[in-house]
Design an enzyme around this catalytic site. Structure first.
Site, PDB file in Angstrom:
ATOM      1  N   SER A 158       0.828  -1.225   0.000  1.00  0.00           N
ATOM      2  CA  SER A 158       0.000   0.000   0.000  1.00  0.00           C
ATOM      3  C   SER A 158       0.859   1.270   0.000  1.00  0.00           C
ATOM      4  O   SER A 158       0.482   2.277  -0.610  1.00  0.00           O
ATOM      5  CB  SER A 158      -0.994   0.004   1.168  1.00  0.00           C
ATOM      6  OG  SER A 158      -0.338   0.197   2.396  1.00  0.00           O
ATOM      7  N   ASN A 159       2.013   1.240   0.644  1.00  0.00           N
ATOM      8  CA  ASN A 159       2.903   2.414   0.569  1.00  0.00           C
ATOM      9  C   ASN A 159       3.472   2.565  -0.836  1.00  0.00           C
ATOM     10  O   ASN A 159       3.574   3.678  -1.357  1.00  0.00           O
ATOM     11  CB  ASN A 159       4.031   2.305   1.607  1.00  0.00           C
ATOM     12  CG  ASN A 159       3.564   2.724   2.987  1.00  0.00           C
ATOM     13  OD1 ASN A 159       3.349   3.919   3.240  1.00  0.00           O
ATOM     14  ND2 ASN A 159       3.366   1.761   3.877  1.00  0.00           N
ATOM     15  N   MET A 195      10.762  -7.048   3.936  1.00  0.00           N
ATOM     16  CA  MET A 195      10.996  -7.752   5.193  1.00  0.00           C
ATOM     17  C   MET A 195      12.370  -8.420   5.309  1.00  0.00           C
ATOM     18  O   MET A 195      12.577  -9.254   6.190  1.00  0.00           O
ATOM     19  CB  MET A 195       9.886  -8.803   5.420  1.00  0.00           C
ATOM     20  CG  MET A 195       8.496  -8.196   5.476  1.00  0.00           C
ATOM     21  SD  MET A 195       8.342  -6.856   6.687  1.00  0.00           S
ATOM     22  CE  MET A 195       8.352  -7.815   8.213  1.00  0.00           C
ATOM     23  N   ARG A 196      13.300  -8.041   4.434  1.00  0.00           N
ATOM     24  CA  ARG A 196      14.648  -8.580   4.554  1.00  0.00           C
ATOM     25  C   ARG A 196      15.611  -7.436   4.903  1.00  0.00           C
ATOM     26  O   ARG A 196      15.372  -6.288   4.523  1.00  0.00           O
ATOM     27  CB  ARG A 196      15.081  -9.240   3.239  1.00  0.00           C
ATOM     28  CG  ARG A 196      14.264 -10.477   2.873  1.00  0.00           C
ATOM     29  CD  ARG A 196      14.442 -11.604   3.881  1.00  0.00           C
ATOM     30  NE  ARG A 196      15.832 -12.008   4.025  1.00  0.00           N
ATOM     31  CZ  ARG A 196      16.390 -13.036   3.410  1.00  0.00           C
ATOM     32  NH1 ARG A 196      15.681 -13.789   2.597  1.00  0.00           N
ATOM     33  NH2 ARG A 196      17.655 -13.347   3.602  1.00  0.00           N
ATOM     34  N   ASN A 221      13.314   4.145   4.218  1.00  0.00           N
ATOM     35  CA  ASN A 221      12.332   3.159   4.691  1.00  0.00           C
ATOM     36  C   ASN A 221      11.230   3.876   5.452  1.00  0.00           C
ATOM     37  O   ASN A 221      11.448   4.980   5.970  1.00  0.00           O
ATOM     38  CB  ASN A 221      13.039   2.170   5.629  1.00  0.00           C
ATOM     39  CG  ASN A 221      12.100   1.112   6.182  1.00  0.00           C
ATOM     40  OD1 ASN A 221      11.278   0.546   5.443  1.00  0.00           O
ATOM     41  ND2 ASN A 221      12.185   0.849   7.476  1.00  0.00           N
ATOM     42  N   HIS A 232       8.648   3.256   8.700  1.00  0.00           N
ATOM     43  CA  HIS A 232       8.472   2.392   9.871  1.00  0.00           C
ATOM     44  C   HIS A 232       7.262   2.873  10.670  1.00  0.00           C
ATOM     45  O   HIS A 232       7.099   4.087  10.881  1.00  0.00           O
ATOM     46  CB  HIS A 232       9.745   2.450  10.733  1.00  0.00           C
ATOM     47  CG  HIS A 232       9.676   1.557  11.926  1.00  0.00           C
ATOM     48  ND1 HIS A 232       9.859   0.195  11.835  1.00  0.00           N
ATOM     49  CD2 HIS A 232       9.398   1.824  13.226  1.00  0.00           C
ATOM     50  CE1 HIS A 232       9.710  -0.337  13.040  1.00  0.00           C
ATOM     51  NE2 HIS A 232       9.434   0.640  13.898  1.00  0.00           N
ATOM     52  N   VAL A 240      19.346  -1.723  12.045  1.00  0.00           N
ATOM     53  CA  VAL A 240      17.925  -1.657  11.673  1.00  0.00           C
ATOM     54  C   VAL A 240      17.189  -0.499  12.365  1.00  0.00           C
ATOM     55  O   VAL A 240      17.317  -0.303  13.579  1.00  0.00           O
ATOM     56  CB  VAL A 240      17.238  -3.011  12.009  1.00  0.00           C
ATOM     57  CG1 VAL A 240      15.729  -2.933  11.773  1.00  0.00           C
ATOM     58  CG2 VAL A 240      17.833  -4.115  11.170  1.00  0.00           C
ATOM     59  N   ASP A 241      16.443   0.262  11.577  1.00  0.00           N
ATOM     60  CA  ASP A 241      15.584   1.357  12.060  1.00  0.00           C
ATOM     61  C   ASP A 241      16.345   2.423  12.855  1.00  0.00           C
ATOM     62  O   ASP A 241      15.802   3.027  13.787  1.00  0.00           O
ATOM     63  CB  ASP A 241      14.413   0.804  12.912  1.00  0.00           C
ATOM     64  CG  ASP A 241      13.512  -0.113  12.092  1.00  0.00           C
ATOM     65  OD1 ASP A 241      13.402   0.085  10.886  1.00  0.00           O
ATOM     66  OD2 ASP A 241      12.907  -1.017  12.688  1.00  0.00           O
TER      67      ASP A 241
END
Ligand code: GRF
Length: 188
Positions: free
Chosen positions: A15-16, A87-88, A104, A106, A141-142
């Site tokens: 959807s994004n 998702m990787r 990304n 989040h 990550v993030d």
């Protein structure tokens, strides 16, 4: 003004990605999606991309074929890679080749609630405000620099689904605005 070319990486619903494709179809928007890549041949987003006439590619997932991803992005002259429910984890050697060119989205106000199930983490923590963050991707990550954020209230009767839906509606707008900001800066 030439549009900034976006490559979108997805693993699922998309959807994004769809919000970015739609934004790019507006001639006044400074970026456009030129290819979509997924590690999941069952990703629902693949159908959306194809219907929009965007080239879509499935890459090997086990192990993730990051060289093939790189090749597709280069072939499409991509300027900016948008992860949208991908998702990787992308390894450092890939991120070095695309330094400051991978972003990304989040579903939390980073640095709170990194990793998986961010909406559930927010509910469990009992926060009254959460939201979404668009950030640069780094090997951790993030944790990369924040580009844009939108706050979303947590309501008293929220469950994971209701909260996720409220955040998702804001993600679509926040991602589009973050890309506009980056693309306008690249174009100047
Ligand atoms: C979104 O909540 C995004 O923030 C997270 O994964 C979800 C992807 O949803 N990274 P979609 O595939 O864009 O619909």
């Amino acid at each position: 003004m030439e549009k900034i070319k976006l490559g979108v990486l997805i693993s699922g619903r998309g959807s994004n990605m769809q919000a970015l494709i739609k934004a790019g179809q507006d001639c006044s928007f400074p970026a456009e999606v030129v290819c979509v890549i997924t590690n999941n041949n069952k990703a629902a987003g693949l159908k959306i991309a194809k219907q929009a006439g965007i080239s879509a590619f499935i890459v090997e997932n086990n192990p993730l074929d990051a060289d093939r991803i790189h090749e597709i992005l280069v072939q499409h002259k991509v300027h900016l890679i948008c992860l949208a429910g991908f998702m990787r984890i992308l390894k450092a050697d890939f991120l070095t080749k695309w330094h400051n060119k991978v972003v990304n989205i989040h579903p939390s106000l980073l640095p709170s609630f990194k990793g998986l199930s961010a909406q559930e983490q927010a509910l469990k923590a009992g926060v009254k405000i959460t939201g979404c963050t668009v950030h640069y991707v780094t090997p951790e990550v993030d944790a990369g620099s924040i580009i844009a954020q939108t706050a979303v209230p947590v309501l008293p009767n929220d469950n994971i689904q209701s909260l996720s839906e409220r955040i998702l509606a804001e993600e679509h707008k926040c991602y589009v605005e973050a890309i506009r900001l980056i693309a306008e800066n690249i174009n100047h």
